[in-house]
Design an enzyme around this catalytic site. Sequence first.
Site, PDB file in Angstrom:
ATOM      1  N   ASP A  38      -9.024 -35.010 -16.618  1.00 50.61           N
ATOM      2  CA  ASP A  38      -8.443 -36.068 -17.454  1.00 50.61           C
ATOM      3  C   ASP A  38      -8.445 -37.441 -16.752  1.00 50.61           C
ATOM      4  O   ASP A  38      -7.396 -38.109 -16.674  1.00 50.61           O
ATOM      5  CB  ASP A  38      -6.985 -35.722 -17.828  1.00 50.61           C
ATOM      6  CG  ASP A  38      -6.830 -34.313 -18.393  1.00 50.61           C
ATOM      7  OD1 ASP A  38      -7.729 -33.873 -19.119  1.00 50.61           O
ATOM      8  OD2 ASP A  38      -5.793 -33.683 -18.102  1.00 50.61           O
ATOM      9  N   GLU A  86      -7.197 -34.889 -29.375  1.00 51.18           N
ATOM     10  CA  GLU A  86      -6.376 -35.340 -28.233  1.00 51.18           C
ATOM     11  C   GLU A  86      -7.194 -36.323 -27.397  1.00 51.18           C
ATOM     12  O   GLU A  86      -8.323 -36.682 -27.741  1.00 51.18           O
ATOM     13  CB  GLU A  86      -5.941 -34.145 -27.375  1.00 51.18           C
ATOM     14  CG  GLU A  86      -7.101 -33.405 -26.724  1.00 51.18           C
ATOM     15  CD  GLU A  86      -6.680 -32.153 -25.952  1.00 51.18           C
ATOM     16  OE1 GLU A  86      -5.499 -31.786 -25.951  1.00 51.18           O
ATOM     17  OE2 GLU A  86      -7.574 -31.536 -25.342  1.00 51.18           O
TER      18      GLU A  86
HETATM   19  O1  FUB Z   1      -4.990 -31.440 -18.855  1.00 54.03           O
HETATM   20  C1  FUB Z   1      -4.184 -30.881 -19.865  1.00 54.03           C
HETATM   21  C2  FUB Z   1      -4.709 -31.208 -21.206  1.00 54.03           C
HETATM   22  O2  FUB Z   1      -6.050 -30.751 -21.340  1.00 54.03           O
HETATM   23  C3  FUB Z   1      -4.820 -32.690 -21.501  1.00 54.03           C
HETATM   24  O3  FUB Z   1      -3.604 -33.293 -21.765  1.00 54.03           O
HETATM   25  C4  FUB Z   1      -5.772 -32.645 -22.617  1.00 54.03           C
HETATM   26  O4  FUB Z   1      -6.304 -33.872 -22.987  1.00 54.03           O
HETATM   27  C5  FUB Z   1      -6.800 -31.673 -22.098  1.00 54.03           C
HETATM   28  O5  FUB Z   1      -7.728 -32.294 -21.255  1.00 54.03           O
END
Ligand code: FUB
Length: 339
Positions: A31, A238
């Site tokens: 991320d 997301e």
């Molecule tokens: O790293 C945890 C979660 O996985 C993140 O918040 C999302 O965007 C995905 O990458």
Amino acid sequence: MPEESIENIDFETLNKTAISKPLVTHMYTADPSAHVFNGKIYIYPSHDIDAGIPFNDNGEHFGMEDYHVISMDDINSEAVDNGLALHVNEVPWAEKQMWAPDAAYKDGKYYLIFPAKNKEGIFQIGVATSTSPTGPFLAEPEPIKGSYSIDPAVFKDNDDSYYCYFGGIWGGQLQNYRNNNYSSNYDLPKSNEPALGPIVAKMSEDMLQFAEEPIEIKILDENGDPLLEGDNNRRYFEGPWMHKYKGKYYFSYSTGDTHLICYAIGDSPYGPFTYKGVILNPVVGWTTHHSICEINNKWYLFYHDSSLSKGVTHLRSIKVAEITYNDDGTINTLDPYLI
Ligand code: FUB
């Protein structure tokens, strides 16, 4: 390249054909939110660990506990781990799952903006401050009032306004909100209904709160209609990011269960944004997550994959690759592996 097909992957060949290598290999990172502060590159990633939590659709196996900031003198130089920047035990309101963070710089201070689950198991977003871009960061005692869900990304506009984009469905809990109100009875829309949008709020002058009620963003198709929940290849899941290119606002994000990084273009930081295409095809691992940063007049995509861990979906590695624009402002799609 989602996890289902791991058994069929020849990692030796795959790594030879990957367009970029992990920036750091002594720990797992994911991320990546990249920024240039005072001429140097700073990357704010998640710090992946194996917390021993069984895999589930809510992503509880992503049991991260702390943040480290990675820095680079320039895009070709070594990526340096600057050590512990903030641990969940130092955040009074948070209990677990220190997921994707971002950071901002304003008036001599650095702000780490991060999500975590509170003691009731609900994601909120917090702020921690430092006089150094690499921390250590001191957490505010309470999360941002009115914050919820995951994946905050802070964008500074030319008029020095800062906007926080956030939200993620499934494990990110966005489906439990309507008009900023929580109910465990709320769920995802039906497949023929408009998908849930990401959320944006302007930050307060002191960067510690939202300056306004968060607003849901609309992502539209080529006819001006909202993308539908069943349009899994294009709808928001997301990982929001905002950047500006030639005066236009580029909103980019992950489609989650179809594993794409997509983008949409608009004329305001609040949208609406019109879907334009794919920036990054699927990587090894279930999740895909990115940021986009201009460095010395070139544009770079920071992203992650699970190739170093041979496909373990919660043990990822951050990478970087250059992206290019066409004359009409569209972005050329990157294939992470040239197989
Ligand atoms: O790293 C945890 C979660 O996985 C993140 O918040 C999302 O965007 C995905 O990458």
